[in-house]
Design a protein around this motif. Sequence first.
Motif, mmCIF file in Angstrom:
data_model
loop_
_atom_site.group_PDB
_atom_site.id
_atom_site.type_symbol
_atom_site.label_atom_id
_atom_site.label_comp_id
_atom_site.label_asym_id
_atom_site.label_seq_id
_atom_site.Cartn_x
_atom_site.Cartn_y
_atom_site.Cartn_z
ATOM 1 N N SER A 1 0.834 -1.209 0.000
ATOM 2 C CA SER A 1 0.000 0.000 0.000
ATOM 3 C C SER A 1 0.866 1.256 0.000
ATOM 4 C CB SER A 1 -0.966 -0.005 1.187
ATOM 5 O OG SER A 1 -0.302 0.271 2.406
ATOM 6 N N VAL A 2 2.000 1.212 0.703
ATOM 7 C CA VAL A 2 2.920 2.357 0.707
ATOM 8 C C VAL A 2 3.473 2.590 -0.699
ATOM 9 C CG1 VAL A 2 5.162 3.198 1.542
ATOM 10 C CG2 VAL A 2 3.522 2.192 3.143
ATOM 11 N N LEU A 3 3.859 1.517 -1.369
ATOM 12 C CA LEU A 3 4.401 1.665 -2.731
ATOM 13 C C LEU A 3 3.347 2.204 -3.691
ATOM 14 C CD1 LEU A 3 6.604 -1.544 -3.075
ATOM 15 C CD2 LEU A 3 7.314 0.792 -2.519
ATOM 16 N N ILE A 4 2.111 1.808 -3.511
ATOM 17 C CA ILE A 4 1.029 2.329 -4.355
ATOM 18 C C ILE A 4 0.819 3.815 -4.077
ATOM 19 C CG2 ILE A 4 -1.465 2.211 -4.754
ATOM 20 C CD1 ILE A 4 -1.136 -0.888 -4.311
ATOM 21 N N ILE A 5 0.838 4.198 -2.809
ATOM 22 C CA ILE A 5 0.695 5.611 -2.440
ATOM 23 C C ILE A 5 1.838 6.441 -3.032
ATOM 24 C CG2 ILE A 5 0.822 7.224 -0.486
ATOM 25 C CD1 ILE A 5 -0.722 5.032 1.129
ATOM 26 N N VAL A 6 3.062 5.941 -2.902
ATOM 27 C CA VAL A 6 4.233 6.653 -3.431
ATOM 28 C C VAL A 6 4.135 6.788 -4.954
ATOM 29 C CG1 VAL A 6 6.736 6.478 -3.778
ATOM 30 C CG2 VAL A 6 5.755 6.030 -1.524
ATOM 31 N N THR A 7 3.729 5.726 -5.617
ATOM 32 C CA THR A 7 3.585 5.764 -7.071
ATOM 33 C C THR A 7 2.525 6.773 -7.488
ATOM 34 O OG1 THR A 7 4.278 3.463 -7.240
ATOM 35 C CG2 THR A 7 3.080 4.372 -9.117
ATOM 36 N N PHE A 8 1.403 6.759 -6.797
ATOM 37 C CA PHE A 8 0.340 7.715 -7.088
ATOM 38 C C PHE A 8 0.831 9.145 -6.858
ATOM 39 C CE2 PHE A 8 -3.127 10.414 -5.565
ATOM 40 C CZ PHE A 8 -3.966 10.378 -6.669
ATOM 41 N N GLY A 9 1.483 9.378 -5.728
ATOM 42 C CA GLY A 9 1.946 10.719 -5.395
ATOM 43 C C GLY A 9 2.949 11.267 -6.388
ATOM 44 N N HIS A 10 3.933 10.457 -6.738
ATOM 45 C CA HIS A 10 4.926 10.914 -7.718
ATOM 46 C C HIS A 10 4.287 11.146 -9.079
ATOM 47 C CE1 HIS A 10 8.661 10.782 -5.485
ATOM 48 N NE2 HIS A 10 8.333 9.591 -4.989
ATOM 49 N N GLY A 11 3.415 10.238 -9.485
ATOM 50 C CA GLY A 11 2.750 10.374 -10.785
ATOM 51 C C GLY A 11 1.826 11.573 -10.842
ATOM 52 N N LEU A 12 1.213 11.911 -9.712
ATOM 53 C CA LEU A 12 0.318 13.063 -9.657
ATOM 54 C C LEU A 12 1.064 14.362 -9.918
ATOM 55 C CD1 LEU A 12 -2.650 13.725 -9.000
ATOM 56 C CD2 LEU A 12 -1.963 13.966 -6.613
ATOM 57 N N VAL A 13 2.281 14.460 -9.400
ATOM 58 C CA VAL A 13 3.075 15.675 -9.546
ATOM 59 C C VAL A 13 3.809 15.704 -10.881
ATOM 60 C CG1 VAL A 13 5.051 16.931 -8.605
ATOM 61 C CG2 VAL A 13 3.355 15.967 -7.077
ATOM 62 N N GLU A 14 4.353 14.573 -11.265
ATOM 63 C CA GLU A 14 5.167 14.502 -12.477
ATOM 64 C C GLU A 14 4.907 13.160 -13.162
ATOM 65 O OE1 GLU A 14 9.866 14.944 -13.645
ATOM 66 O OE2 GLU A 14 9.210 15.420 -11.620
ATOM 67 N N PRO A 15 4.116 13.162 -14.247
ATOM 68 C CA PRO A 15 3.733 11.897 -14.885
ATOM 69 C C PRO A 15 4.914 11.029 -15.330
ATOM 70 C CG PRO A 15 2.396 13.694 -15.721
ATOM 71 C CD PRO A 15 3.463 14.305 -14.864
ATOM 72 N N ILE A 16 6.012 11.634 -15.693
ATOM 73 C CA ILE A 16 7.212 10.865 -16.034
ATOM 74 C C ILE A 16 8.242 11.189 -14.960
ATOM 75 C CG2 ILE A 16 9.038 10.487 -17.731
ATOM 76 C CD1 ILE A 16 7.019 11.364 -19.879
#
Length: 137
Positions: free
Chosen positions: A87-102
């Motif tokens: 769940s932490v990795l999913i949150i981190v992935t979502f957060g990074h992708g939200l700010v910068e898609p690449i």
Amino acid sequence: MNTNKKIALLTIRLLLGFIFFFQGFGKLFKFGVDNVYNNFFAKTYEGILPDFLLYGTAYYTSYIEFLGGLLLIIGLKRDYTLYALASVLIIVTFGHGLVEPIWDLSHVMFRAILLLTLLLLPKEWDYYRLDTLLKKK
């Protein structure tokens, strides 16, 4: 059972455990969660996500990384721990992708590969853990 399989899974679990443990340790005891929130979460996601969600996420990810890493190291409640860390990795992935898609995937991919490996390989191979010792008694 083949000793190499047991040692391989022990190595994977310990690597992942120490990675998460020290990540959480740094957030909790070196920087402090409030500093993590102020310097990383609030500055990065200001105006994108509500403060209460960011604050909760800073605490959740920090404590789950620390406690999850510790539980992986000792091998206690392995599967539940892996679910929480996923769940932490999913949150981190979502957060990074939200700010910068690449974005730089190195923040997540190495840990995700180790975590998914532990989930997909037979649990019986992960023999050297506290769960195994407690199950025998």
